[in-house]
Motif scaffolding. Structure first.
Motif, PDB file in Angstrom:
ATOM      1  N   VAL A   1      31.914  -2.983  55.417  1.00 15.34           N
ATOM      2  CA  VAL A   1      32.938  -2.287  54.633  1.00 15.34           C
ATOM      3  C   VAL A   1      32.749  -2.597  53.149  1.00 15.34           C
ATOM      4  N   GLN A   2      32.724  -1.547  52.340  1.00 14.55           N
ATOM      5  CA  GLN A   2      32.758  -1.711  50.890  1.00 14.55           C
ATOM      6  C   GLN A   2      34.120  -1.228  50.406  1.00 14.55           C
ATOM      7  N   TYR A   3      34.863  -2.134  49.780  1.00 13.65           N
ATOM      8  CA  TYR A   3      36.274  -1.880  49.464  1.00 13.65           C
ATOM      9  C   TYR A   3      36.523  -2.112  47.981  1.00 13.65           C
ATOM     10  N   GLN A   4      37.141  -1.133  47.330  1.00 16.70           N
ATOM     11  CA  GLN A   4      37.533  -1.301  45.936  1.00 16.70           C
ATOM     12  C   GLN A   4      39.028  -1.562  45.845  1.00 16.70           C
ATOM     13  N   ARG A   5      39.393  -2.698  45.269  1.00 13.11           N
ATOM     14  CA  ARG A   5      40.795  -2.992  44.999  1.00 13.11           C
ATOM     15  C   ARG A   5      41.175  -2.427  43.638  1.00 13.11           C
ATOM     16  N   TYR A   6      42.413  -2.001  43.529  1.00 16.67           N
ATOM     17  CA  TYR A   6      42.900  -1.424  42.283  1.00 16.67           C
ATOM     18  C   TYR A   6      43.046  -2.507  41.220  1.00 16.67           C
ATOM     19  N   THR A   7      42.535  -2.231  40.040  1.00 19.04           N
ATOM     20  CA  THR A   7      42.789  -3.054  38.861  1.00 19.04           C
ATOM     21  C   THR A   7      42.946  -2.127  37.663  1.00 19.04           C
ATOM     22  N   LEU A   8      43.550  -2.633  36.613  1.00 16.25           N
ATOM     23  CA  LEU A   8      43.772  -1.808  35.433  1.00 16.25           C
ATOM     24  C   LEU A   8      42.474  -1.440  34.733  1.00 16.25           C
ATOM     25  N   ASP A   9      41.429  -2.262  34.924  1.00 15.60           N
ATOM     26  CA  ASP A   9      40.159  -1.980  34.249  1.00 15.60           C
ATOM     27  C   ASP A   9      39.081  -1.444  35.183  1.00 15.60           C
ATOM     28  N   THR A  10      39.475  -0.970  36.386  1.00 16.82           N
ATOM     29  CA  THR A  10      38.509  -0.363  37.292  1.00 16.82           C
ATOM     30  C   THR A  10      37.924   0.887  36.643  1.00 16.82           C
ATOM     31  N   PRO A  11      36.592   0.965  36.507  1.00 16.94           N
ATOM     32  CA  PRO A  11      36.010   2.126  35.813  1.00 16.94           C
ATOM     33  C   PRO A  11      36.185   3.438  36.559  1.00 16.94           C
ATOM     34  N   ALA A  12      36.198   3.405  37.889  1.00 17.01           N
ATOM     35  CA  ALA A  12      36.340   4.632  38.674  1.00 17.01           C
ATOM     36  C   ALA A  12      37.824   4.926  38.869  1.00 17.01           C
ATOM     37  N   LEU A  13      38.324   5.918  38.130  1.00 13.60           N
ATOM     38  CA  LEU A  13      39.740   6.267  38.213  1.00 13.60           C
ATOM     39  C   LEU A  13      40.044   7.189  39.382  1.00 13.60           C
ATOM     40  N   SER A  14      39.072   7.981  39.808  1.00  9.84           N
ATOM     41  CA  SER A  14      39.267   8.923  40.910  1.00  9.84           C
ATOM     42  C   SER A  14      38.437   8.507  42.105  1.00  9.84           C
ATOM     43  N   LEU A  15      38.798   9.046  43.252  1.00  7.57           N
ATOM     44  CA  LEU A  15      38.051   8.775  44.472  1.00  7.57           C
ATOM     45  C   LEU A  15      36.626   9.298  44.348  1.00  7.57           C
TER      46      LEU A  15
END
Length: 510
Positions: free
Chosen positions: A69-83
């Motif tokens: 599983v590759q999982y992205q957690r939300y952060t304010l500086d996450t570069p990918a804003l959209s899915l």
């Protein structure tokens, strides 16, 4: 790597079609918390906690069962804003042969994913969501040629298909399809209502709560006293709790409203069914077993099954049959903006205050509060359908576009011209008085319709009836209301209209 398998935040089921025939050694599951999905509407803080925590727990469960599983957690500086931005990055990293996903529950996102093959440069396979009981094709065949759709007849077809509450010779158990007439008792405090099921937050959930409070501080609602289930095991415990403690009385009091009890005998399982932690057929079968074992009466079990097997499947079928044009329907020509007290609960109308305040704290209100209090007021006041629909989508933990939009636009607002429901669910304050004890604690007098302290629902109801005569006078279910209106003395009608117009002009002051 063979396949990239995308699992969305409301698809937390190990039986998901996207996982069928998947290869644990060669396929990669991808899940992501992204800004655009968390912020495209003013999602309730508890809804965000539920989705993020349940996603993180589900990803952990998948890994424990041997999935990559590759999982992205939300952060304010996450570069990918959209899915799409995030998936593009993952595709570039791993160069999969194709992307596999299960169809999502929102037209907005569905149209995006349907075009991803162009931007990603790989095939995108969108599989049917087999967690539902009725497929798109099956619903379309049932609805084809019908000018109006009626849930009751669709529900009977689903009963026959599944065999739920059916006798061996193909008849409904008890001799009737529907026991709604037995489900309208007013609750007076007895029998005592059980406390709602609680799942105490673990470390993962507490971390999400802290994150939501910090990063979504402007969103509606509060994270205080978060106690929703966030795993399939916890959701199953919630189902068992409902069967044991609430289902026996659910039927009698499912339409009741209380000034002192917010949960009454309701299941509060829709957040788990809609997110994927519970399967709808499993829930229905558990309730039916309770009837067969003598644990719950037939009117309770049938009423509960009807909500899932009937309404839930019915509105989903309408959504996918009529979108995207359905979202723009406004057949009654409503133009009024949503009053601000829908976001604050700051109103002297007791029923509205209690429903909105509970919604703010719990991300939950039961179906009669939604339909006959907050929804009824929006209908009578002529609120723009898109604004009240967005409110419902934002404030409830179980709200996803496929289920919220038809329920609100069609059932609550009658904005589709009667395609979903044969008559508008309009009512005066007398209905709320009959089903609740709110009125005795209200600033306004439910017995009055024209005085300065008269219940706003009363005059608004007759104003609604009067201004929509062309829409409803020939409706066979509305004839009695128009006869009653026409029998009233001219000065009485004039006073009612005058009071209603004052209310509409001063709606933010109520």
């Amino acid at each position: 790597m063979a396949n990239l398998i995308l699992i969305l935040g409301d698809q937390l089921s190990t039986t998901l079609s996207a996982l069928e025939e998947a290869d644990k050694d060669n396929d990669l599951i991808v899940m992501a918390e992204v800004h655009d999905e968390a912020s495209y509407t003013n999602h309730h803080k508890k809804k965000l906690v539920l989705v993020f925590s349940a996603m993180r727990h589900f990803a952990q469960e998948l890994e424990q069962h041997g999935w990559r599983v590759q999982y992205q957690r939300y952060t304010l500086d996450t570069p990918a804003l959209s899915l799409e931005q995030y998936i593009t990055t993952v595709v570039q990293q791993h160069q999969p042969e194709r992307l596999v996903t299960t169809e999502c529950g929102e037209w907005r996102l569905h149209t995006q994913i349907s075009q991803w093959h162009k931007s990603l440069g790989i095939p995108v396979e969108i599989r049917p969501d087999t967690r539902f009981i009725c497929s798109h094709k099956e619903f379309a065949e049932w609805a084809d040629g019908k000018k109006q759709l009626r849930m009751e007849f669709f529900y009977r077809e689903m009963r026959k298909k599944t065999g739920l509450l059916m006798t061996p010779d193909g008849q409904p158990e008890g001799g009737h399809w529907n026991y709604d007439a037995d489900n309208r008792k007013k609750w007076t405090g007895k029998p005592p209502a059980p406390r709602p099921f609680r799942a105490e937050p673990d470390d993962i959930t507490r971390e999400v709560i802290k994150q939501v409070d910090e990063q979504f501080s402007e969103h509606f609602g509060t994270t205080d006293d978060f106690h929703f289930a966030v795993t399939a095991d916890q959701a199953l415990q919630a189902l068992e709790y409902f069967i044991d403690f609430a289902l026996p009385c659910f039927g009698d009091y499912q339409d009741a409203i209380s000034d002192h009890e917010e949960w009454l005998f309701h299941a509060i399982l829709s957040p788990y069914i809609n997110i994927g932690l519970l399967a709808p057929m499993d829930v229905c079968e558990a309730a039916v077993r309770a009837w067969h074992s003598g644990q719950a009466p037939l009117n309770a079990v049938e009423g509960f099954v009807r909500q899932i097997l009937g309404w839930r499947e019915f509105v989903r079928g309408i959504y996918w049959r009529l979108m995207p044009d359905y979202a723009r329907e406004n057949r009654l020509g409503n133009t009024r903006s949503l009053p601000w007290f829908y976001w604050t609960g700051d109103t002297k109308m007791r029923c509205m205050h209690k429903a909105i305040d509970a919604t703010y704290r719990n991300a939950y209100a039961h179906h009669i509060q939604r339909l006959m209090v907050t929804g009824n007021f929006a209908l009578l006041a002529g609120i723009k359908p898109e604004e009240i629909c967005d409110w419902y989508l934002a404030v409830y933990a179980d709200a996803y576009d496929w289920v919220e939009l038809p329920n609100v636009l069609g059932m609550v607002m009658h904005a589709d011209g009667g395609y979903l429901g044969s008559k508008p669910y309009a009512a005066s304050g007398k209905y709320i008085q009959r089903m609740s004890d709110h009125c005795q604690n209200c600033h306004y007098r439910v017995q009055d319709a024209t005085s300065e302290d008269a219940c706003p629902f009363n005059s608004l109801y007759w104003h609604f009836i009067d201004r929509h005569r062309d829409d409803f006078a020939n409706n066979h279910r509305m004839g009695m209301m128009y006869r009653n209106w026409d029998k009233q003395k001219p000065e009485r009608r004039e006073a009612l209209i005058k009071r209603a117009e004052w209310i509409l002009e001063h709606i933010e002051e109520l």
